[in-house]
Motif scaffolding. Structure first.
Motif, PDB file in Angstrom:
ATOM      1  N   VAL A 265     -12.163   9.345   6.092  1.00  0.00           N
ATOM      2  CA  VAL A 265     -11.038   9.759   5.245  1.00  0.00           C
ATOM      3  C   VAL A 265     -10.592  11.155   5.678  1.00  0.00           C
ATOM      4  O   VAL A 265     -11.400  12.076   5.713  1.00  0.00           O
ATOM      5  CB  VAL A 265     -11.433   9.781   3.761  1.00  0.00           C
ATOM      6  CG1 VAL A 265     -10.286  10.296   2.904  1.00  0.00           C
ATOM      7  CG2 VAL A 265     -11.872   8.406   3.303  1.00  0.00           C
TER       8      VAL A 265
ATOM      9  N   HIS B 108       0.686  12.331   1.479  1.00  0.00           N
ATOM     10  CA  HIS B 108      -0.447  11.502   1.888  1.00  0.00           C
ATOM     11  C   HIS B 108      -0.607  11.494   3.397  1.00  0.00           C
ATOM     12  O   HIS B 108       0.399  11.493   4.125  1.00  0.00           O
ATOM     13  CB  HIS B 108      -0.271  10.056   1.400  1.00  0.00           C
ATOM     14  CG  HIS B 108      -0.385   9.890  -0.075  1.00  0.00           C
ATOM     15  ND1 HIS B 108       0.692  10.104  -0.923  1.00  0.00           N
ATOM     16  CD2 HIS B 108      -1.441   9.546  -0.861  1.00  0.00           C
ATOM     17  CE1 HIS B 108       0.296   9.889  -2.177  1.00  0.00           C
ATOM     18  NE2 HIS B 108      -0.985   9.549  -2.166  1.00  0.00           N
TER      19      HIS B 108
ATOM     20  N   ILE C 244       1.073   4.253  -3.081  1.00  0.00           N
ATOM     21  CA  ILE C 244       0.837   5.697  -2.995  1.00  0.00           C
ATOM     22  C   ILE C 244       2.110   6.496  -3.272  1.00  0.00           C
ATOM     23  O   ILE C 244       2.138   7.717  -3.093  1.00  0.00           O
ATOM     24  CB  ILE C 244       0.241   6.106  -1.625  1.00  0.00           C
ATOM     25  CG1 ILE C 244       1.212   5.814  -0.479  1.00  0.00           C
ATOM     26  CG2 ILE C 244      -1.094   5.414  -1.399  1.00  0.00           C
ATOM     27  CD1 ILE C 244       0.747   6.364   0.878  1.00  0.00           C
TER      28      ILE C 244
ATOM     29  N   GLY D 285       0.813  -1.214   0.000  1.00  0.00           N
ATOM     30  CA  GLY D 285       0.000   0.000   0.000  1.00  0.00           C
ATOM     31  C   GLY D 285       0.840   1.256   0.000  1.00  0.00           C
ATOM     32  O   GLY D 285       0.537   2.226  -0.715  1.00  0.00           O
TER      33      GLY D 285
ATOM     34  N   ALA E 133      -7.962   1.236   3.348  1.00  0.00           N
ATOM     35  CA  ALA E 133      -7.703   1.467   1.921  1.00  0.00           C
ATOM     36  C   ALA E 133      -6.223   1.280   1.614  1.00  0.00           C
ATOM     37  O   ALA E 133      -5.861   0.744   0.552  1.00  0.00           O
ATOM     38  CB  ALA E 133      -8.168   2.869   1.533  1.00  0.00           C
ATOM     39  N   LEU E 134      -5.373   1.702   2.529  1.00  0.00           N
ATOM     40  CA  LEU E 134      -3.932   1.543   2.329  1.00  0.00           C
ATOM     41  C   LEU E 134      -3.549   0.070   2.239  1.00  0.00           C
ATOM     42  O   LEU E 134      -2.762  -0.333   1.373  1.00  0.00           O
ATOM     43  CB  LEU E 134      -3.171   2.211   3.480  1.00  0.00           C
ATOM     44  CG  LEU E 134      -1.644   2.106   3.422  1.00  0.00           C
ATOM     45  CD1 LEU E 134      -1.093   3.019   2.328  1.00  0.00           C
ATOM     46  CD2 LEU E 134      -1.018   2.451   4.766  1.00  0.00           C
TER      47      LEU E 134
ATOM     48  N   VAL F 238      -2.867   9.254   6.297  1.00  0.00           N
ATOM     49  CA  VAL F 238      -3.656   8.027   6.457  1.00  0.00           C
ATOM     50  C   VAL F 238      -4.141   7.951   7.897  1.00  0.00           C
ATOM     51  O   VAL F 238      -3.387   8.219   8.833  1.00  0.00           O
ATOM     52  CB  VAL F 238      -2.801   6.778   6.149  1.00  0.00           C
ATOM     53  CG1 VAL F 238      -3.633   5.507   6.264  1.00  0.00           C
ATOM     54  CG2 VAL F 238      -2.154   6.895   4.771  1.00  0.00           C
TER      55      VAL F 238
ATOM     56  N   THR G  70      -3.337  14.168  -0.123  1.00  0.00           N
ATOM     57  CA  THR G  70      -4.293  13.089  -0.396  1.00  0.00           C
ATOM     58  C   THR G  70      -4.556  12.298   0.881  1.00  0.00           C
ATOM     59  O   THR G  70      -3.621  11.833   1.541  1.00  0.00           O
ATOM     60  CB  THR G  70      -3.747  12.135  -1.475  1.00  0.00           C
ATOM     61  OG1 THR G  70      -3.495  12.883  -2.671  1.00  0.00           O
ATOM     62  CG2 THR G  70      -4.738  11.022  -1.766  1.00  0.00           C
ATOM     63  N   GLY G  71      -5.825  12.141   1.222  1.00  0.00           N
ATOM     64  CA  GLY G  71      -6.201  11.398   2.413  1.00  0.00           C
ATOM     65  C   GLY G  71      -6.757  10.036   2.066  1.00  0.00           C
ATOM     66  O   GLY G  71      -7.396   9.860   1.025  1.00  0.00           O
ATOM     67  N   LEU G  72      -6.504   9.069   2.927  1.00  0.00           N
ATOM     68  CA  LEU G  72      -7.102   7.737   2.768  1.00  0.00           C
ATOM     69  C   LEU G  72      -7.122   7.034   4.111  1.00  0.00           C
ATOM     70  O   LEU G  72      -6.436   7.432   5.061  1.00  0.00           O
ATOM     71  CB  LEU G  72      -6.367   6.903   1.728  1.00  0.00           C
ATOM     72  CG  LEU G  72      -4.937   6.416   1.981  1.00  0.00           C
ATOM     73  CD1 LEU G  72      -4.614   5.258   1.047  1.00  0.00           C
ATOM     74  CD2 LEU G  72      -3.925   7.537   1.736  1.00  0.00           C
ATOM     75  N   THR G  73      -7.945   5.989   4.191  1.00  0.00           N
ATOM     76  CA  THR G  73      -8.040   5.232   5.428  1.00  0.00           C
ATOM     77  C   THR G  73      -6.982   4.134   5.462  1.00  0.00           C
ATOM     78  O   THR G  73      -6.433   3.738   4.430  1.00  0.00           O
ATOM     79  CB  THR G  73      -9.427   4.585   5.581  1.00  0.00           C
ATOM     80  OG1 THR G  73      -9.600   3.615   4.538  1.00  0.00           O
ATOM     81  CG2 THR G  73     -10.535   5.633   5.504  1.00  0.00           C
ATOM     82  N   TRP G  74      -6.735   3.633   6.657  1.00  0.00           N
ATOM     83  CA  TRP G  74      -5.791   2.528   6.855  1.00  0.00           C
ATOM     84  C   TRP G  74      -6.244   1.309   6.054  1.00  0.00           C
ATOM     85  O   TRP G  74      -5.421   0.631   5.416  1.00  0.00           O
ATOM     86  CB  TRP G  74      -5.677   2.222   8.333  1.00  0.00           C
ATOM     87  CG  TRP G  74      -4.852   1.027   8.684  1.00  0.00           C
ATOM     88  CD1 TRP G  74      -5.306  -0.215   9.033  1.00  0.00           C
ATOM     89  CD2 TRP G  74      -3.417   0.937   8.730  1.00  0.00           C
ATOM     90  NE1 TRP G  74      -4.258  -1.063   9.302  1.00  0.00           N
ATOM     91  CE2 TRP G  74      -3.091  -0.383   9.130  1.00  0.00           C
ATOM     92  CE3 TRP G  74      -2.395   1.851   8.489  1.00  0.00           C
ATOM     93  CZ2 TRP G  74      -1.766  -0.807   9.281  1.00  0.00           C
ATOM     94  CZ3 TRP G  74      -1.076   1.437   8.640  1.00  0.00           C
ATOM     95  CH2 TRP G  74      -0.768   0.113   9.026  1.00  0.00           C
TER      96      TRP G  74
END
Length: 522
Positions: free
Chosen positions: A138, A130, A52, A48, A151-152, A132, A145-149
């Motif tokens: 999110v 990024h 990214i 992951g 999603a990572l 996370v 750029t944001g994302l959840t764990w």
């Protein structure tokens, strides 16, 4: 050609190859992870991070609770060849932002309960790409750029560890900041293997059947070794507990998991003695370990008598990655830090740089060993003052006894000159802690009206006790030379400490001078 070595692979897939695939590696609030499961999870998160755009030797800063996700994040970052930077979860958003900017981190990963601090820190970091967060939300940060764990980790697993080598950067640890100014100590992949093969195996004697529990968290060098490096290096297991350590909770975890190696600090052992837990709570513990501050002899004897196990006190540092002087089981010298750990050289030096060869003469402690960090990130002036060839100036004043044991007299900056005579705060604190009404004590120098330092003691009383200032001063007079006695004794509900349990003496000095006290933010 340099032989490849990746510390994360050494701690995970190498254990699988050795036959530990089904052995429990980590125990945590959500269950357990075997070595096989841990290795799979590390590969997923490494994949992951690669997806990214995190590249080898770029920095990933981690502000996460002591749980399985943080352990995986540290290992996955190193598995990828990037640099893991676990940091204190007690930092404010502004304090965390300084580390994100200073490290030039490309990714910031946080636990959802620290979302406010993490997003605040991310907002002002020009190199960050990024952010996370664990949980379902999110993170939203302008320009990042944001994302959840989840999603990572929902990425193609990395097929193999990056072919790093001994000298490759693996992790940075920011010093705990007892002076209020953290610095990033840079460690290599080989440093991790070195502390496992020296302190881990030759002092702890850690074996696959051991179960480790640490009051110090993973973002601290001491906790990182206790809960991740040492157990995983031999196929043992560790208990990850995200809550703040307290005697009752840690007693419950000890019984639940059959803990054999119990790691704490002086700020934990005193409350443990006061808690009066049943002796059988710690029936499985073969040794306690202490670091961070010198362990008073009273605590060593008290825990051994009350709970039945020895505490191996020692001194380590972020810069050395773990303990380099330690007591050993069955040969403890109470009140001392013990003896040099195999693989490390230590010596005392006078102010003129000459080496002290004989016993009973105090001096500055210097250390050399292969796990010494390569330096502090972007701190040229400090590097030149602290690191000299193979050696590091620790900043601690020590004395070597006739029996070869080494005893801490305090940080060199904390040693007091009273009436023209040097006084060790540690010596005075040890005497005060022998008083039955005192649970914790710290002595600092406070200038009088003439600008001359005088010892002032800050004490935390035993549960239900009331401190009588005159009585404590008289008690010190009875056991110390009169000039060493504290001129004042101030009762406080708690002492200001870093997240790793070290006393923040500078805040007590500020309190004495009328500045922010123990309860004030840094």
């Amino acid at each position: 050609m340099t032989e490849p070595f990746n510390a994360a692979a050494y701690l995970t897939e190498d254990r699988v190859a050795a036959g530990d695939v089904d052995r429990v590696a980590l125990r945590h609030p959500r269950g357990t992870h075997t070595y096989g499961q841990l290795t799979d999870e590390v590969r997923r998160v490494a994949g992951g991070l690669a997806a990214i755009g995190v590249r080898p030797e770029e920095r990933v800063l981690l502000c996460m609770a002591d749980d399985i996700d943080l352990a995986v994040a540290i290992l996955a970052t190193m598995y990828l060849g990037a640099v893991a930077i676990p940091c204190s979860t007690m930092l404010t958003g502004g304090e965390l932002a300084k580390l994100v900017v200073d490290s030039r981190a490309r990714a910031l990963v946080g636990s959802h309960q620290f979302a406010e601090a993490v997003t605040t820190a991310a907002a002002g970091a020009p190199d960050l790409r990024h952010v996370v967060l664990t949980g379902d939300t999110v993170p939203v940060v302008a320009g990042v750029t944001g994302l959840t764990w989840d999603a990572l980790r929902d990425a193609e697993p990395l097929a193999a560890a990056y072919a790093s080598w001994d000298e490759s950067p693996a992790l940075w640890l920011y010093t705990s900041g007892t002076t209020g100014t953290p610095k990033g100590a840079m460690h290599r992949h080989t440093d991790i293997r070195y502390v496992c093969e020296t302190y881990g195996r030759q002092v702890l004697g850690i074996v696959p059947d051991d179960v480790c529990l640490s009051g110090a968290k993973l973002f601290f060098a001491y906790g990182l070794g206790n809960s991740l490096l040492f157990p995983l290096s031999v196929g043992a297991s560790a208990v990850l507990e995200p809550s703040r350590p307290n005697p009752t909770l840690f007693g419950e975890r000890t019984v639940e998991h059959g803990v054999t190696l119990f790691f704490g600090g002086p700020s934990f052992w005193g409350p443990l003695m006061a808690a009066g837990l049943p002796r059988e709570t710690f029936a499985t513990v073969r040794n306690g370990v202490s670091a961070g501050e010198a362990l008073p002899a009273r605590m060593y004897h008290g825990v051994k008598e009350q709970y039945g196990f020895e505490i191996l006190d020692g001194i380590g540092s972020t810069e050395v990655l773990h303990i380099f002087i330690s007591n050993v089981a069955g040969k403890v010298v109470p009140g001392s830090s013990g003896f040099p750990v195999p693989g490390y050289r230590v010596e005392l030096r006078r102010p003129d740089g000459s080496v002290i060869d004989g016993p009973d003469e105090p001096g500055m402690l210097w250390v050399a060993g292969e796990s010494l960090c390569t330096g502090y990130w972007c701190r040229t002036d400090v590097n030149r003052a602290v690191f000299h060839g193979e050696w590091m100036r620790t900043g601690d004043t020590y004395v070597r006894g006739a029996d070869g044991s080494w005893t801490c007299l305090g940080r060199s900056a904390d040693v007091l000159k009273v009436g023209g005579i040097w006084v060790s705060p540690t010596e005075v604190e040890t005497r005060i802690l022998a008083h039955p009404d005192v649970a914790e004590a710290v002595v600092v120098g406070v200038p009088d009206d003439d600008g001359l330092d005088k010892p002032v003691a800050y004490v935390v009383p035993m549960p239900g006790a009331v401190i009588d200032e005159a009585d404590v001063i008289a008690f010190c007079r009875a056991g110390l030379a009169s000039f060493k006695r504290p001129r004042r004794v101030v009762t406080v509900a708690e002492l200001p400490k870093t997240a790793t349990g070290k006393i923040q003496r500078y805040r007590l000095r500020a309190l004495a001078a009328g500045g922010p006290g123990p309860g004030a933010p840094e």
